[in-house]
Design an enzyme around this catalytic site. Structure first.
Site, PDB file in Angstrom:
ATOM      1  N   VAL A 124      40.269  36.217  37.732  1.00 42.47           N
ATOM      2  CA  VAL A 124      40.764  37.595  37.666  1.00 42.47           C
ATOM      3  C   VAL A 124      40.630  38.115  36.239  1.00 42.47           C
ATOM      4  CG1 VAL A 124      42.764  39.107  37.985  1.00 42.47           C
ATOM      5  CG2 VAL A 124      42.407  37.175  39.534  1.00 42.47           C
ATOM      6  N   ILE A 128      40.723  38.007  30.168  1.00 37.06           N
ATOM      7  CA  ILE A 128      42.121  38.433  29.950  1.00 37.06           C
ATOM      8  C   ILE A 128      43.061  37.360  30.511  1.00 37.06           C
ATOM      9  CG2 ILE A 128      43.882  40.179  30.451  1.00 37.06           C
ATOM     10  CD1 ILE A 128      41.682  42.223  30.883  1.00 37.06           C
ATOM     11  N   LYS A 197      40.305  40.237  43.546  1.00 38.05           N
ATOM     12  CA  LYS A 197      41.129  40.005  42.350  1.00 38.05           C
ATOM     13  C   LYS A 197      42.567  40.496  42.549  1.00 38.05           C
ATOM     14  CE  LYS A 197      37.103  40.233  39.285  1.00 38.05           C
ATOM     15  NZ  LYS A 197      36.228  41.159  38.550  1.00 38.05           N
TER      16      LYS A 197
HETATM   17  N1  HSE Z   1      31.141  41.772  38.670  1.00 41.98           N
HETATM   18  C1  HSE Z   1      32.435  41.752  38.059  1.00 41.98           C
HETATM   19  C2  HSE Z   1      32.643  43.028  37.262  1.00 41.98           C
HETATM   20  C3  HSE Z   1      32.687  40.590  37.175  1.00 41.98           C
HETATM   21  O1  HSE Z   1      31.772  43.891  37.217  1.00 41.98           O
HETATM   22  O2  HSE Z   1      33.703  43.161  36.680  1.00 41.98           O
HETATM   23  C4  HSE Z   1      32.890  39.323  37.933  1.00 41.98           C
HETATM   24  O3  HSE Z   1      33.953  39.446  38.829  1.00 41.98           O
END
Ligand code: HSE
Length: 423
Positions: A124, A128, A197
């Site tokens: 996630v 961060i 996420k």
């Molecule tokens: N493809 C994702 C994004 C990153 O553009 O934030 C990996 O989860």
């Protein structure tokens, strides 16, 4: 710190980043790396190609490996591989949000049974730190609200649409050329990635298992240059927001959709591929964490951080880090989008006749919708008018009924867009 022997499954951007960062830690030994193509040239100085295998079972069944790092992504074959690894008593560090959002319960139960850890800080918001803080230092809190930008690709596209008045298609193409968006961008632009996420984040924040299949999800593909322009004129930016909240009756509202975010709001100021998470809880109050949500180095920071936590905990205890064990016996009672309450932006295409604004006002009134702003944006060549309405807080099902009614009236041609608003 305990010496650890690790196997890495997946050697793309993140896997390579992890490999490079691990060169700084002489207590971690990389035993094997599973890849799709062992003949591919790797951009790493003095790389030992003998580390590579195209058979990931050599990692999950390897008695010399303590921890499996899974950075391949996707459900298959990661699910089966990690189940074997867990049964073989290997701790897991993974960046795989889709796998955890869809099969987390099964994996965490198996992990509990086998007394091993699954850590997933990188799953996630990349670099961060948010999972470990929620599970450790914030565990005195009752977290009731999350609002976040969890997808860098869509935030990049929306930022460029706003800065340069680009259409969605042109901004997407530029994002693909620069390597922000994938050739098949569906996972990002349709909101799947952000939904995985927020499912993970809401589950650990609210201590109740959130069902990914019950998360309302809308992507950014229908956002037009005109929406971005109208939003700007009204004092908003458009962002893909992943949100979760515990309502006063204990029900849970989790969703991902684009929103008009008031330009004074902190999330409106998060641009390009940056991610940001706002959390509200008692007693901590409001927290905001901002940083890189993707990329080799930020993601490796989280993966290697998890690995070092395992190394240090294993040294001091046989039952490490109890807070890191995910065990949500309660199921979240998730509400449907129709039962949510929001302010709305409605973009309407209507014929240029007297009384059209009156018709819109009457239909809104009949459906308990209080209009706070109404703006007509000139007349088109085909003698239709673009009308933008911002409502006060209304129930989604009332809004949907009003839109249906509007489409039945003779003067309203089309609802160009319906977006929710965050002030
Ligand atoms: N493809 C994702 C994004 C990153 O553009 O934030 C990996 O989860």
């Amino acid at each position: 710190m305990k010496n650890l022997k690790v196997g890495i499954i997946g050697f793309g951007t993140v896997g390579t980043g992890v490999y490079k960062v691990l060169q700084n830690f002489n207590n971690i030994e990389i035993v094997k790396i599973a890849v799709k193509n062992i003949n591919k040239k790797r951009d790493i100085e003095n790389f030992n190609y003998n580390l590579l295998t195209d058979n990931a079972e050599e990692i999950v069944n390897n008695p010399n490996i303590d921890v499996v790092i899974e950075v391949a992504g996707g459900v298959n074959p990661a699910l089966d591989l990690l189940k074997i690894a867990i049964k073989n008593k290997k701790h897991i560090v993974t960046a795989n949000k889709e796998l955890l959002a869809k099969h987390g319960s099964e994996l965490f139960s198996l992990a509990k049974e086998n007394k091993i850890l699954i850590l997933y800080e990188a799953a996630v918001a990349g670099g961060i730190p948010i999972i470990m803080p929620i599970k450790t230092i914030l565990c005195a809190n009752k977290i009731t609200k999350i609002a976040a930008i969890l997808n860098g690709t869509t935030n990049y596209i929306l930022t460029k649409m706003g800065e340069k008045d680009l259409s969605y298609d042109v901004a997407l193409k530029q994002a693909q050329e620069l390597g922000y968006a994938e050739t098949d961008p569906t996972g990002d632009v349709e909101g799947f990635d952000a939904a995985y996420k927020i499912a993970i984040l809401a589950t650990i924040s609210f201590n109740k298992k959130v069902d990914i299949n019950k998360i309302y999800r809308e992507g950014i593909t229908k956002i037009t240059a005109q929406d971005i322009k109208s939003a700007k004129e009204l004092g908003y930016r458009i962002k893909l927001i992943a949100m979760g909240q515990v309502l006063s009756d204990g029900k849970i509202d989790v969703r991902v959709h684009p929103m008009l975010v008031a330009k004074k709001h902190l999330l409106a100021k998060i641009n390009n591929a940056t991610n940001s998470i706002m959390l509200s809880g008692y007693p901590v109050g409001d927290l905001v964490l901002t940083g890189a949500g993707a990329g080799a180095e930020p993601t490796a920071s989280s993966v290697v951080g998890d690995l070092l936590v395992i190394a240090s905990e294993l040294e001091s205890s046989n039952n490490p880090l109890p807070q890191a064990i995910c065990n949500h016996s309660q199921i979240a009672n998730q509400i449907n989008i129709g039962d949510t309450f929001n302010e709305y932006y409605i973009a309407i295409n209507a014929s240029n006749n007297p009384g059209v604004i009156g018709v819109i006002g009457t239909i809104c009134g009949k459906n308990n919708i209080n209009i706070s702003t109404i703006m007509q944006k000139g007349i088109n060549e085909d003698n239709t008018a673009e009308i933008v309405v911002i409502t006060e807080v209304s129930k989604e099902s009332d809004i949907q009924n009003a839109l249906k009614e509007m489409l039945h009236s003779d003067c309203i041609k089309k609802i160009d867009n319906l977006l929710r608003v965050m002030n």
